[in-house]
Write a protein that holds these residues in place. Sequence first.
Motif, PDB file in Angstrom:
ATOM      1  N   SER A  48       0.814  -1.221   0.000  1.00  0.00           N
ATOM      2  CA  SER A  48       0.000   0.000   0.000  1.00  0.00           C
ATOM      3  C   SER A  48       0.845   1.269   0.000  1.00  0.00           C
ATOM      4  CB  SER A  48      -0.930   0.003   1.220  1.00  0.00           C
ATOM      5  OG  SER A  48      -0.178  -0.061   2.424  1.00  0.00           O
ATOM      6  N   LEU A  49       2.103   1.187  -0.414  1.00  0.00           N
ATOM      7  CA  LEU A  49       2.988   2.342  -0.401  1.00  0.00           C
ATOM      8  C   LEU A  49       2.824   3.152  -1.675  1.00  0.00           C
ATOM      9  CD1 LEU A  49       6.219   0.605   0.947  1.00  0.00           C
ATOM     10  CD2 LEU A  49       4.463   1.796   2.251  1.00  0.00           C
ATOM     11  N   GLN A  50       2.958   4.478  -1.529  1.00  0.00           N
ATOM     12  CA  GLN A  50       2.853   5.364  -2.684  1.00  0.00           C
ATOM     13  C   GLN A  50       4.210   6.005  -2.971  1.00  0.00           C
ATOM     14  OE1 GLN A  50      -0.490   7.981  -2.003  1.00  0.00           O
ATOM     15  NE2 GLN A  50      -1.965   6.289  -1.894  1.00  0.00           N
ATOM     16  N   SER A  51       4.345   7.299  -2.890  1.00  0.00           N
ATOM     17  CA  SER A  51       5.616   7.945  -3.233  1.00  0.00           C
ATOM     18  C   SER A  51       6.575   7.935  -2.058  1.00  0.00           C
ATOM     19  CB  SER A  51       5.361   9.388  -3.689  1.00  0.00           C
ATOM     20  OG  SER A  51       4.739  10.134  -2.655  1.00  0.00           O
ATOM     21  N   HIS A  52       7.844   7.782  -2.382  1.00  0.00           N
ATOM     22  CA  HIS A  52       8.889   7.747  -1.366  1.00  0.00           C
ATOM     23  C   HIS A  52       9.194   9.156  -0.862  1.00  0.00           C
ATOM     24  CE1 HIS A  52      13.336   7.782  -0.389  1.00  0.00           C
ATOM     25  NE2 HIS A  52      12.850   6.947   0.509  1.00  0.00           N
ATOM     26  N   ILE A  53       9.310   9.317   0.467  1.00  0.00           N
ATOM     27  CA  ILE A  53       9.580  10.621   1.058  1.00  0.00           C
ATOM     28  C   ILE A  53      11.056  10.744   1.423  1.00  0.00           C
ATOM     29  CG2 ILE A  53       9.061  12.190   2.968  1.00  0.00           C
ATOM     30  CD1 ILE A  53       6.273  10.928   3.102  1.00  0.00           C
ATOM     31  N   LYS A  54      11.562   9.870   2.282  1.00  0.00           N
ATOM     32  CA  LYS A  54      12.969   9.917   2.675  1.00  0.00           C
ATOM     33  C   LYS A  54      13.387   8.580   3.262  1.00  0.00           C
ATOM     34  CE  LYS A  54      12.444  11.599   7.434  1.00  0.00           C
ATOM     35  NZ  LYS A  54      12.895  12.599   8.431  1.00  0.00           N
ATOM     36  N   SER A  55      14.714   8.393   3.372  1.00  0.00           N
ATOM     37  CA  SER A  55      15.278   7.167   3.944  1.00  0.00           C
ATOM     38  C   SER A  55      16.440   7.529   4.865  1.00  0.00           C
ATOM     39  CB  SER A  55      15.769   6.220   2.843  1.00  0.00           C
ATOM     40  OG  SER A  55      14.727   5.841   1.977  1.00  0.00           O
ATOM     41  N   GLU A  56      16.568   6.773   5.930  1.00  0.00           N
ATOM     42  CA  GLU A  56      17.692   6.933   6.859  1.00  0.00           C
ATOM     43  C   GLU A  56      18.322   5.563   7.077  1.00  0.00           C
ATOM     44  OE1 GLU A  56      16.264   8.738  10.405  1.00  0.00           O
ATOM     45  OE2 GLU A  56      15.843  10.684   9.459  1.00  0.00           O
ATOM     46  N   HIS A  57      19.655   5.515   7.035  1.00  0.00           N
ATOM     47  CA  HIS A  57      20.362   4.247   7.148  1.00  0.00           C
ATOM     48  C   HIS A  57      21.399   4.309   8.275  1.00  0.00           C
ATOM     49  CE1 HIS A  57      18.580   3.525   3.236  1.00  0.00           C
ATOM     50  NE2 HIS A  57      19.213   4.589   2.752  1.00  0.00           N
ATOM     51  N   SER A  58      21.517   3.199   8.975  1.00  0.00           N
ATOM     52  CA  SER A  58      22.526   3.079  10.030  1.00  0.00           C
ATOM     53  C   SER A  58      23.175   1.700   9.896  1.00  0.00           C
ATOM     54  CB  SER A  58      21.874   3.230  11.416  1.00  0.00           C
ATOM     55  OG  SER A  58      22.821   3.016  12.443  1.00  0.00           O
ATOM     56  N   TYR A  59      24.482   1.680   9.647  1.00  0.00           N
ATOM     57  CA  TYR A  59      25.173   0.416   9.419  1.00  0.00           C
ATOM     58  C   TYR A  59      25.468  -0.286  10.740  1.00  0.00           C
ATOM     59  CZ  TYR A  59      25.624   2.141   4.693  1.00  0.00           C
ATOM     60  OH  TYR A  59      25.335   2.610   3.440  1.00  0.00           O
ATOM     61  N   GLY A  60      25.203  -1.595  10.759  1.00  0.00           N
ATOM     62  CA  GLY A  60      25.318  -2.376  11.986  1.00  0.00           C
ATOM     63  C   GLY A  60      26.683  -3.029  12.163  1.00  0.00           C
ATOM     64  N   TYR A  61      26.802  -3.812  13.247  1.00  0.00           N
ATOM     65  CA  TYR A  61      28.100  -4.400  13.597  1.00  0.00           C
ATOM     66  C   TYR A  61      28.573  -5.419  12.574  1.00  0.00           C
ATOM     67  CZ  TYR A  61      25.597  -8.541  15.403  1.00  0.00           C
ATOM     68  OH  TYR A  61      24.827  -9.656  15.527  1.00  0.00           O
ATOM     69  N   SER A  62      27.655  -6.078  11.884  1.00  0.00           N
ATOM     70  CA  SER A  62      28.067  -7.061  10.875  1.00  0.00           C
ATOM     71  C   SER A  62      28.871  -6.399   9.768  1.00  0.00           C
ATOM     72  CB  SER A  62      26.846  -7.757  10.274  1.00  0.00           C
ATOM     73  OG  SER A  62      26.139  -8.478  11.261  1.00  0.00           O
ATOM     74  N   TYR A  63      28.513  -5.145   9.463  1.00  0.00           N
ATOM     75  CA  TYR A  63      29.249  -4.403   8.434  1.00  0.00           C
ATOM     76  C   TYR A  63      30.587  -3.901   8.970  1.00  0.00           C
ATOM     77  CZ  TYR A  63      30.406  -0.700   5.109  1.00  0.00           C
ATOM     78  OH  TYR A  63      31.050   0.105   4.200  1.00  0.00           O
ATOM     79  N   TRP A  64      30.582  -3.329  10.173  1.00  0.00           N
ATOM     80  CA  TRP A  64      31.805  -2.725  10.713  1.00  0.00           C
ATOM     81  C   TRP A  64      32.830  -3.763  11.149  1.00  0.00           C
ATOM     82  CZ3 TRP A  64      32.311   1.809   9.026  1.00  0.00           C
ATOM     83  CH2 TRP A  64      31.230   2.672   8.924  1.00  0.00           C
ATOM     84  N   ILE A  65      32.409  -5.007  11.347  1.00  0.00           N
ATOM     85  CA  ILE A  65      33.372  -6.072  11.667  1.00  0.00           C
ATOM     86  C   ILE A  65      34.399  -6.208  10.550  1.00  0.00           C
ATOM     87  CG2 ILE A  65      33.562  -8.611  11.769  1.00  0.00           C
ATOM     88  CD1 ILE A  65      31.186  -8.647  13.617  1.00  0.00           C
ATOM     89  N   MET A  66      34.002  -5.866   9.329  1.00  0.00           N
ATOM     90  CA  MET A  66      34.934  -5.987   8.208  1.00  0.00           C
ATOM     91  C   MET A  66      36.138  -5.063   8.363  1.00  0.00           C
ATOM     92  SD  MET A  66      32.666  -6.775   4.802  1.00  0.00           S
ATOM     93  CE  MET A  66      31.530  -5.392   4.924  1.00  0.00           C
ATOM     94  N   LEU A  67      35.975  -3.953   9.081  1.00  0.00           N
ATOM     95  CA  LEU A  67      37.122  -3.106   9.385  1.00  0.00           C
ATOM     96  C   LEU A  67      38.132  -3.844  10.258  1.00  0.00           C
ATOM     97  CD1 LEU A  67      35.768   0.494  10.105  1.00  0.00           C
ATOM     98  CD2 LEU A  67      37.277  -0.234   8.250  1.00  0.00           C
TER      99      LEU A  67
END
Length: 227
Positions: free
Chosen positions: A167-186
């Motif tokens: 039931s979604l129409q037009s996209h307004i905005k998005s916010e992203h936060s990267y988790g520990y699974s991603y930062w473990i690669m550092l």
Amino acid sequence: MPSRKKTTMFASAFCTCVSSFVLICVVLATQHWVSSEVRYSHTNSSITISLDYGLFRGTCEQFVEAGLQVSKKTFQVADSLSSTKTKSTNVAIIVILVLSLMTSLLSSGFTCTNAVSNPYQTFLGPTGVYTWNSICGILILIAMILFPVNIEAHSLSEELARGCSTSLQSHIKSEHSYGYSYWIMLLILFLNVASLIIIYFYDHARYSKKKEQERPIENAPKDVILF
């Protein structure tokens, strides 16, 4: 048998390589790569889709404008993707991480071999460790670049959000936060660099010692030459 110094140095490098191997397994197995909140307009209101996902699976929750939770469900990332760009990039990241897992395993084998023996083949020594650790580090770096590209440039979260609600129409905005699974690669990158540094110091010390033993006779003391 290898010298005590060689055993210690390669055993240390072996520990970092094994740690890298284990962490790559953790990265592949966990789904806490990114948390996204994607907001869409709806009839006389707005809907926010909260996503928490990794390379294989994730969860999504739907909230109406007043903050009322409508639904929560688990989804498979591959089944929710329809765009060729997002799907191919996601598959590429998985393949790259599997290859880095294999190179990390090879590094562990090479360092273990050198810790307990003196291989005759040059490639089985420090050269092999340099090669596999460098490849592993490069692959991890590529994966760290491709995942944000898939989110920011290819709108991965928005595509997954649309799969959670019809039931979604037009996209307004998005916010992203990267988790520990991603930062473990550092941390994996750090471990690969640490392995290279350890082997470099061993190789440099061995090279310096070899050069000292091969000094030309004119550099020898005069009394030794007269004798």
